[in-house]
Design an enzyme around this catalytic site. Sequence first.
Site, PDB file in Angstrom:
ATOM      1  N   LEU A  92     -11.650   9.232   7.568  1.00 48.19           N
ATOM      2  CA  LEU A  92     -11.019  10.517   7.867  1.00 48.19           C
ATOM      3  C   LEU A  92      -9.566  10.278   8.251  1.00 48.19           C
ATOM      4  O   LEU A  92      -9.245   9.879   9.378  1.00 48.19           O
ATOM      5  CB  LEU A  92     -11.767  11.220   9.012  1.00 48.19           C
ATOM      6  CG  LEU A  92     -13.285  11.379   8.834  1.00 48.19           C
ATOM      7  CD1 LEU A  92     -13.898  12.028  10.064  1.00 48.19           C
ATOM      8  CD2 LEU A  92     -13.605  12.168   7.577  1.00 48.19           C
ATOM      9  N   GLY A  93      -8.679  10.497   7.297  1.00 50.23           N
ATOM     10  CA  GLY A  93      -7.261  10.324   7.535  1.00 50.23           C
ATOM     11  C   GLY A  93      -6.505  11.434   6.840  1.00 50.23           C
ATOM     12  O   GLY A  93      -6.930  12.583   6.831  1.00 50.23           O
ATOM     13  N   HIS A  94      -5.360  11.097   6.226  1.00 49.01           N
ATOM     14  CA  HIS A  94      -4.662  12.090   5.403  1.00 49.01           C
ATOM     15  C   HIS A  94      -5.545  12.473   4.229  1.00 49.01           C
ATOM     16  O   HIS A  94      -5.668  13.638   3.859  1.00 49.01           O
ATOM     17  CB  HIS A  94      -3.324  11.517   4.936  1.00 49.01           C
ATOM     18  CG  HIS A  94      -2.418  12.545   4.337  1.00 49.01           C
ATOM     19  ND1 HIS A  94      -2.492  12.923   3.004  1.00 49.01           N
ATOM     20  CD2 HIS A  94      -1.434  13.297   4.880  1.00 49.01           C
ATOM     21  CE1 HIS A  94      -1.585  13.852   2.762  1.00 49.01           C
ATOM     22  NE2 HIS A  94      -0.930  14.100   3.881  1.00 49.01           N
ATOM     23  N   ASP A 152      -1.192  17.713  10.111  1.00 51.71           N
ATOM     24  CA  ASP A 152      -1.506  16.718  11.134  1.00 51.71           C
ATOM     25  C   ASP A 152      -2.609  17.257  12.044  1.00 51.71           C
ATOM     26  O   ASP A 152      -2.411  18.258  12.735  1.00 51.71           O
ATOM     27  CB  ASP A 152      -0.246  16.407  11.942  1.00 51.71           C
ATOM     28  CG  ASP A 152      -0.426  15.239  12.900  1.00 51.71           C
ATOM     29  OD1 ASP A 152      -1.548  15.047  13.417  1.00 51.71           O
ATOM     30  OD2 ASP A 152       0.560  14.527  13.147  1.00 51.71           O
ATOM     31  N   MET A 153      -3.764  16.595  12.065  1.00 50.81           N
ATOM     32  CA  MET A 153      -4.887  17.076  12.861  1.00 50.81           C
ATOM     33  C   MET A 153      -4.535  17.166  14.344  1.00 50.81           C
ATOM     34  O   MET A 153      -5.037  18.044  15.062  1.00 50.81           O
ATOM     35  CB  MET A 153      -6.106  16.178  12.652  1.00 50.81           C
ATOM     36  CG  MET A 153      -7.335  16.573  13.452  1.00 50.81           C
ATOM     37  SD  MET A 153      -7.929  18.256  13.095  1.00 50.81           S
ATOM     38  CE  MET A 153      -8.993  17.916  11.676  1.00 50.81           C
ATOM     39  N   ARG A 154      -3.679  16.297  14.838  1.00 53.72           N
ATOM     40  CA  ARG A 154      -3.293  16.356  16.249  1.00 53.72           C
ATOM     41  C   ARG A 154      -2.631  17.681  16.579  1.00 53.72           C
ATOM     42  O   ARG A 154      -2.931  18.305  17.605  1.00 53.72           O
ATOM     43  CB  ARG A 154      -2.361  15.187  16.584  1.00 53.72           C
ATOM     44  CG  ARG A 154      -3.027  13.823  16.515  1.00 53.72           C
ATOM     45  CD  ARG A 154      -2.022  12.707  16.566  1.00 53.72           C
ATOM     46  NE  ARG A 154      -1.134  12.723  15.395  1.00 53.72           N
ATOM     47  CZ  ARG A 154      -0.212  11.809  15.122  1.00 53.72           C
ATOM     48  NH1 ARG A 154      -0.058  10.788  15.959  1.00 53.72           N
ATOM     49  NH2 ARG A 154       0.537  11.886  14.045  1.00 53.72           N
ATOM     50  N   HIS A 181     -11.158   5.303  -1.833  1.00 52.12           N
ATOM     51  CA  HIS A 181     -11.132   4.650  -0.519  1.00 52.12           C
ATOM     52  C   HIS A 181     -12.047   3.428  -0.473  1.00 52.12           C
ATOM     53  O   HIS A 181     -12.532   3.022   0.587  1.00 52.12           O
ATOM     54  CB  HIS A 181     -11.541   5.630   0.606  1.00 52.12           C
ATOM     55  CG  HIS A 181     -10.537   6.704   0.881  1.00 52.12           C
ATOM     56  ND1 HIS A 181     -10.909   8.007   1.122  1.00 52.12           N
ATOM     57  CD2 HIS A 181      -9.195   6.672   0.941  1.00 52.12           C
ATOM     58  CE1 HIS A 181      -9.832   8.749   1.316  1.00 52.12           C
ATOM     59  NE2 HIS A 181      -8.774   7.950   1.217  1.00 52.12           N
ATOM     60  N   ASN A 214       0.870  -1.178   0.000  1.00 47.20           N
ATOM     61  CA  ASN A 214       0.000   0.000   0.000  1.00 47.20           C
ATOM     62  C   ASN A 214       0.906   1.227   0.000  1.00 47.20           C
ATOM     63  O   ASN A 214       1.442   1.627   1.037  1.00 47.20           O
ATOM     64  CB  ASN A 214      -0.896  -0.030   1.248  1.00 47.20           C
ATOM     65  CG  ASN A 214      -1.908   1.098   1.278  1.00 47.20           C
ATOM     66  OD1 ASN A 214      -1.791   2.082   0.551  1.00 47.20           O
ATOM     67  ND2 ASN A 214      -2.895   0.977   2.148  1.00 47.20           N
ATOM     68  N   GLU A 271      -7.471  -2.106   5.068  1.00 41.68           N
ATOM     69  CA  GLU A 271      -7.320  -2.150   3.617  1.00 41.68           C
ATOM     70  C   GLU A 271      -6.497  -3.359   3.190  1.00 41.68           C
ATOM     71  O   GLU A 271      -6.707  -3.903   2.103  1.00 41.68           O
ATOM     72  CB  GLU A 271      -6.666  -0.857   3.127  1.00 41.68           C
ATOM     73  CG  GLU A 271      -7.564   0.359   3.270  1.00 41.68           C
ATOM     74  CD  GLU A 271      -6.841   1.665   3.034  1.00 41.68           C
ATOM     75  OE1 GLU A 271      -7.438   2.574   2.444  1.00 41.68           O
ATOM     76  OE2 GLU A 271      -5.671   1.796   3.457  1.00 41.68           O
ATOM     77  N   ARG A 289      -2.265  -2.084  -3.929  1.00 44.29           N
ATOM     78  CA  ARG A 289      -3.382  -1.145  -3.871  1.00 44.29           C
ATOM     79  C   ARG A 289      -3.143  -0.017  -4.859  1.00 44.29           C
ATOM     80  O   ARG A 289      -2.115   0.653  -4.834  1.00 44.29           O
ATOM     81  CB  ARG A 289      -3.522  -0.560  -2.468  1.00 44.29           C
ATOM     82  CG  ARG A 289      -4.635   0.495  -2.369  1.00 44.29           C
ATOM     83  CD  ARG A 289      -4.488   1.348  -1.131  1.00 44.29           C
ATOM     84  NE  ARG A 289      -5.463   2.432  -1.114  1.00 44.29           N
ATOM     85  CZ  ARG A 289      -5.285   3.583  -0.486  1.00 44.29           C
ATOM     86  NH1 ARG A 289      -4.159   3.818   0.171  1.00 44.29           N
ATOM     87  NH2 ARG A 289      -6.220   4.522  -0.522  1.00 44.29           N
ATOM     88  N   GLY A 304      -7.059   7.433  10.307  1.00 45.74           N
ATOM     89  CA  GLY A 304      -6.287   8.055  11.380  1.00 45.74           C
ATOM     90  C   GLY A 304      -7.062   8.994  12.278  1.00 45.74           C
ATOM     91  O   GLY A 304      -7.074   8.857  13.509  1.00 45.74           O
ATOM     92  N   ILE A 305      -7.726   9.988  11.690  1.00 48.45           N
ATOM     93  CA  ILE A 305      -8.494  10.940  12.485  1.00 48.45           C
ATOM     94  C   ILE A 305      -9.753  10.283  13.031  1.00 48.45           C
ATOM     95  O   ILE A 305     -10.095  10.438  14.211  1.00 48.45           O
ATOM     96  CB  ILE A 305      -8.854  12.181  11.633  1.00 48.45           C
ATOM     97  CG1 ILE A 305      -7.597  12.904  11.160  1.00 48.45           C
ATOM     98  CG2 ILE A 305      -9.746  13.136  12.423  1.00 48.45           C
ATOM     99  CD1 ILE A 305      -7.862  14.003  10.140  1.00 48.45           C
ATOM    100  N   ARG A 363      -5.033  18.385   0.869  1.00 46.98           N
ATOM    101  CA  ARG A 363      -5.906  18.604  -0.280  1.00 46.98           C
ATOM    102  C   ARG A 363      -7.091  19.486   0.108  1.00 46.98           C
ATOM    103  O   ARG A 363      -7.618  19.367   1.208  1.00 46.98           O
ATOM    104  CB  ARG A 363      -6.417  17.264  -0.821  1.00 46.98           C
ATOM    105  CG  ARG A 363      -5.423  16.546  -1.712  1.00 46.98           C
ATOM    106  CD  ARG A 363      -5.895  15.146  -2.042  1.00 46.98           C
ATOM    107  NE  ARG A 363      -5.446  14.191  -1.042  1.00 46.98           N
ATOM    108  CZ  ARG A 363      -5.812  12.912  -0.999  1.00 46.98           C
ATOM    109  NH1 ARG A 363      -6.675  12.452  -1.890  1.00 46.98           N
ATOM    110  NH2 ARG A 363      -5.356  12.104  -0.058  1.00 46.98           N
TER     111      ARG A 363
END
Length: 396
Positions: A207-209, A281-283, A178, A7, A381, A90, A329-330, A239
């Site tokens: 909800l990730g990158h 990075d949302m964090r 996805h 992947n 995945e 993938r 991730g998120i 994006r």
Amino acid sequence: MNVLLLNAGSSSLKASILDSADESILASSQSDREENGVRYEFHDDQGQSKTQKSDEFSFTTAVKQFLNDWQSSREGQSTADASISAVGHRFVHGGKFTTSTIITDEVQSRLDELSALAPLHNPASLEALIAAKQLLPDVAHVAGFDTAFHATLPPEAYTYPVPDEWTNQWDVRRYGFHGLSHSYCAERAAEILNRPLDELRIVVCHLGHGCSATAIKGGQSIDTTMGFTPLEGLMMATRSGTVDPGLLLHLQRKFELSPATLEEVLNRQSGLLGVSGLSSDMRKVLEAAQSGHEKSQLTVKIFVQRVCKAVGQLYVTLNGLDVLVFTAGIGERSAEIRAQIATGLNCLGVKIDETKNASCTPDSDISASSTINTLVIQTREDLSLLREVKKTLAET
């Protein structure tokens, strides 16, 4: 049969080897390009693990390193126990491919042509493919497509309101992405709830990158937020998601921005990074927002508002909702974002238990008393890809 699954991201590679019989993970690795170099991690089912750093990232090096570590972890075992029988790759954009397929030279050429439509992903997957074919030239290589799950979209969902010749002569349409994640999460949701998949109306929020939401009815995708490319839809890490096409025409005319510049900015310099000015990075964005950084506060509000709006639209498409899934991730790790989205969806009947949400680990049901089940599911995945490889080889 041991199956190698690859992947590839724009600057990362997730690799794993799964037993096709019981679908157990025998070994896995992740290579990521970071600000100060490349981080590589390896783990196997024998308890062995390693972490190391290097200066440069390449897919050939990452694949070769993983296979070397795999062979080392299997020293003393039979050749059959250590051998690789097939490789699954993938691919984010499959274009007209609606099912997984053996990768021939012709297929590889067609996938190369699709790189312009998924510039962050398909070129990386092709590099990983070339590396794997050099190292494992005598086994079957199978492509699994994120777009394939959305082949069930009805015409009203996949057709853009543009001239008919664009649609029929130039293949301009919505493909959706996805798919490996959305399909896995829908099946897993049915398992968790012990209900038949074909009876459920599900919205999966990946909800990730990259971010997308999909409406699933009877186990099939009937609408989704991403379109012709993975740039449409929700706000993402770098994006933009959906913006007014007229804005892009304006920027080209008035500021003479080239297509290449627009592509670079919308794919790599927008989203969380673009609005916050701090991070993709949302964090880190959440941490800054909680410390009073106004642009980060705005970033979080836009992100949440766009997810809520998308779920609302998909709710209408489904004529109701039985299950809301958070994944990637998120979605899996940010209790704060899940809570804000759920609050925004209270009007639809989404209610979550604050204690369950704050302490949950996937796979969990975080619903409060509600007619809508809200689940947090760890996306797999790799497992979806393994099943695609098995199906393709069985049909060959």
